[in-house]
Design a protein around this motif. Structure first.
Motif, mmCIF file in Angstrom:
data_model
loop_
_atom_site.group_PDB
_atom_site.id
_atom_site.type_symbol
_atom_site.label_atom_id
_atom_site.label_comp_id
_atom_site.label_asym_id
_atom_site.label_seq_id
_atom_site.Cartn_x
_atom_site.Cartn_y
_atom_site.Cartn_z
ATOM 1 N N VAL A 115 -19.678 8.201 7.643
ATOM 2 C CA VAL A 115 -19.462 9.392 8.478
ATOM 3 C C VAL A 115 -20.782 9.768 9.149
ATOM 4 O O VAL A 115 -21.813 9.869 8.481
ATOM 5 N N VAL A 116 -20.751 9.937 10.444
ATOM 6 C CA VAL A 116 -21.890 10.481 11.185
ATOM 7 C C VAL A 116 -21.500 11.878 11.642
ATOM 8 O O VAL A 116 -20.563 12.042 12.430
ATOM 9 N N GLU A 117 -22.193 12.870 11.128
ATOM 10 C CA GLU A 117 -21.869 14.256 11.467
ATOM 11 C C GLU A 117 -22.238 14.585 12.906
ATOM 12 O O GLU A 117 -21.487 15.275 13.603
ATOM 13 N N ASP A 118 -23.391 14.075 13.349
ATOM 14 C CA ASP A 118 -23.835 14.367 14.709
ATOM 15 C C ASP A 118 -24.797 13.262 15.154
ATOM 16 O O ASP A 118 -25.869 13.090 14.561
ATOM 17 N N PHE A 119 -24.402 12.535 16.181
ATOM 18 C CA PHE A 119 -25.266 11.464 16.680
ATOM 19 C C PHE A 119 -26.602 12.011 17.194
ATOM 20 O O PHE A 119 -27.601 11.287 17.222
ATOM 21 N N ALA A 120 -26.617 13.284 17.577
ATOM 22 C CA ALA A 120 -27.845 13.875 18.111
ATOM 23 C C ALA A 120 -28.943 13.949 17.061
ATOM 24 O O ALA A 120 -30.139 13.986 17.401
ATOM 25 N N SER A 121 -28.573 13.979 15.792
ATOM 26 C CA SER A 121 -29.571 14.075 14.720
ATOM 27 C C SER A 121 -29.485 12.917 13.733
ATOM 28 O O SER A 121 -30.144 12.941 12.696
ATOM 29 N N GLU A 122 -28.695 11.897 14.049
ATOM 30 C CA GLU A 122 -28.526 10.749 13.156
ATOM 31 C C GLU A 122 -29.782 9.880 13.139
ATOM 32 O O GLU A 122 -30.303 9.505 14.194
ATOM 33 N N SER A 123 -30.270 9.533 11.934
ATOM 34 C CA SER A 123 -31.515 8.759 11.813
ATOM 35 C C SER A 123 -31.299 7.334 11.308
ATOM 36 O O SER A 123 -32.227 6.526 11.348
ATOM 37 N N ARG A 124 -30.101 7.009 10.841
ATOM 38 C CA ARG A 124 -29.875 5.670 10.283
ATOM 39 C C ARG A 124 -29.851 4.578 11.358
ATOM 40 O O ARG A 124 -30.310 3.464 11.128
ATOM 41 N N TRP A 125 -29.296 4.907 12.499
ATOM 42 C CA TRP A 125 -29.218 3.943 13.600
ATOM 43 C C TRP A 125 -29.689 4.661 14.874
ATOM 44 O O TRP A 125 -28.867 5.003 15.734
ATOM 45 N N ARG A 138 -20.175 12.792 19.658
ATOM 46 C CA ARG A 138 -21.050 13.457 18.707
ATOM 47 C C ARG A 138 -20.857 12.983 17.269
ATOM 48 O O ARG A 138 -21.813 13.003 16.497
ATOM 49 N N SER A 139 -19.656 12.595 16.886
ATOM 50 C CA SER A 139 -19.453 12.207 15.487
ATOM 51 C C SER A 139 -18.504 11.016 15.383
ATOM 52 O O SER A 139 -17.761 10.701 16.322
ATOM 53 N N ILE A 140 -18.571 10.351 14.218
ATOM 54 C CA ILE A 140 -17.725 9.181 13.991
ATOM 55 C C ILE A 140 -17.336 9.106 12.512
ATOM 56 O O ILE A 140 -18.099 9.533 11.632
ATOM 57 N N LEU A 141 -16.150 8.603 12.286
ATOM 58 C CA LEU A 141 -15.678 8.286 10.946
ATOM 59 C C LEU A 141 -15.242 6.826 10.970
ATOM 60 O O LEU A 141 -14.366 6.449 11.743
ATOM 61 N N SER A 142 -15.885 5.995 10.137
ATOM 62 C CA SER A 142 -15.523 4.581 10.036
ATOM 63 C C SER A 142 -15.018 4.313 8.632
ATOM 64 O O SER A 142 -15.754 4.494 7.649
ATOM 65 N N ALA A 143 -13.764 3.895 8.521
ATOM 66 C CA ALA A 143 -13.148 3.603 7.225
ATOM 67 C C ALA A 143 -12.780 2.128 7.165
ATOM 68 O O ALA A 143 -12.165 1.607 8.102
ATOM 69 N N PRO A 144 -13.162 1.435 6.087
ATOM 70 C CA PRO A 144 -12.907 -0.008 6.023
ATOM 71 C C PRO A 144 -11.458 -0.339 5.694
ATOM 72 O O PRO A 144 -10.797 0.379 4.940
ATOM 73 N N PHE A 145 -10.976 -1.416 6.277
ATOM 74 C CA PHE A 145 -9.719 -2.028 5.859
ATOM 75 C C PHE A 145 -10.048 -3.080 4.803
ATOM 76 O O PHE A 145 -11.108 -3.720 4.861
ATOM 77 N N THR A 146 -9.157 -3.306 3.876
ATOM 78 C CA THR A 146 -9.310 -4.360 2.879
ATOM 79 C C THR A 146 -8.379 -5.494 3.260
ATOM 80 O O THR A 146 -7.152 -5.374 3.141
ATOM 81 N N ILE A 147 -8.959 -6.610 3.718
ATOM 82 C CA ILE A 147 -8.101 -7.690 4.230
ATOM 83 C C ILE A 147 -8.392 -9.041 3.592
ATOM 84 O O ILE A 147 -7.888 -10.057 4.041
ATOM 85 N N GLY A 148 -9.196 -9.087 2.537
ATOM 86 C CA GLY A 148 -9.385 -10.329 1.813
ATOM 87 C C GLY A 148 -10.606 -11.109 2.241
ATOM 88 O O GLY A 148 -11.350 -10.714 3.141
ATOM 89 N N ALA A 149 -10.799 -12.253 1.556
ATOM 90 C CA ALA A 149 -11.985 -13.078 1.786
ATOM 91 C C ALA A 149 -11.986 -13.673 3.184
ATOM 92 O O ALA A 149 -10.944 -13.973 3.742
ATOM 93 N N GLY A 150 -13.184 -13.823 3.722
ATOM 94 C CA GLY A 150 -13.329 -14.484 5.009
ATOM 95 C C GLY A 150 -13.292 -13.570 6.211
ATOM 96 O O GLY A 150 -13.576 -14.001 7.324
ATOM 97 N N ALA A 151 -12.957 -12.307 6.022
ATOM 98 C CA ALA A 151 -12.883 -11.373 7.147
ATOM 99 C C ALA A 151 -13.090 -9.949 6.649
ATOM 100 O O ALA A 151 -12.774 -9.633 5.505
#
Length: 265
Positions: A115-125, A138-151
């Motif tokens: 979760v990025v609360e605010d890109f204006a103050s984000e320091s990781r990237w 301004r913000s993003i939520l990235s949630a992973p899918f579980t799809i198995g080995a190889g991808a």
């Protein structure tokens, strides 16, 4: 469509426009039915993914605001946005691939929600965050899918508001991604089988063309099968064209009653 996918409901969540304690049963059934209908009604992986992106954005955002959605797939060391509900979402995903880092890549690779609360103050990237901010996001939520080995894959939800994704939205998105993963696994499996079938079909077609061309060259040159095949190989090397293409041209000339080229080796 092959085997049916059964989605198991996850825990209940209390978020506006989403699953609530009062409507959890009906809400979960509705979401599960939508996902199952999506798997059963689409005819190929691309159609499924496009519809999944639209459904994902609508399900997580409810009716409060416009949320942009892109789905990142990491396979064979390459990253691609395989589906999206807006060109802007696709562009934001592709910025990450250019920088080779970002929240959706991290979520997919490490199989954890970002979760990025605010890109204006984000320091990781910092470089990516500055670029995204230039588009007004301004913000993003990235949630992973579980799809198995190889991808690996992740659902990326962008918002024009800072701190747009509260704990309830995050929990719902994680539950949604777990449920949708089963449909995504099936779609990828079907795409793999379809690709294998296409490859086998093309290989058989190429083999048929080569066999026909060898027979034609044998008749024209009154030579053995091995000699005819060698003639085709020399023609392929001389023109820098694949053998199957040379063979197909010869077969087409004969079947189309066109003047046949005499190969004299």
């Amino acid at each position: 469509m092959g085997e049916l996918v059964s989605f198991e409901p996850d825990e209940e969540f209390d978020a506006p426009g989403r699953l609530t304690a009062q409507t959890a049963g009906t809400g979960e059934r509705s979401l599960l039915e939508e996902l199952q209908d999506l798997v059963l009604s689409t005819t190929d992986m691309q159609e499924f993914l496009n519809e999944l992106a639209v459904l994902s954005a609508r399900s997580v955002s409810g009716h409060e605001e416009t949320v942009l959605c892109g789905i990142t797939l990491l396979r064979r060391r390459r990253a691609a946005t395989v589906a999206y509900n807006s060109e802007t979402a696709k562009s934001m995903d592709e910025l990450q691939y250019a920088f080779k880092e970002g929240p959706c890549l991290t979520a997919a690779k490490e199989q954890r929600t970002i979760v990025v609360e605010d890109f204006a103050s984000e320091s990781r990237w910092p470089e990516y965050s500055e670029a995204v901010s230039g588009y007004g996001l301004r913000s993003i939520l990235s949630a992973p899918f579980t799809i198995g080995a190889g991808a690996h894959a992740a659902m990326n939800l962008y918002s024009y508001r800072p701190s747009s994704f509260r704990s309830e939205e995050v929990a719902f998105a994680e539950s949604y991604a777990r449920q949708a993963s089963k449909g995504l696994q099936l779609a990828l499996r079907m795409a793999h089988y379809s690709e294998e079938a296409d490859n086998r079909s093309r290989a058989m077609e190429s083999r048929t063309h080569i066999d026909v061309a060898v027979g034609i060259v044998m008749a024209q040159n009154r030579c053995s099968q091995d000699e005819a095949f060698a003639i085709l190989q020399r023609a392929s090397n001389a023109r820098n064209v694949k053998l199957r293409v040379i063979a197909a041209e010869i077969a087409q000339r004969v079947s189309g009653a066109l003047p046949a080229t005499h190969f004299d080796g």
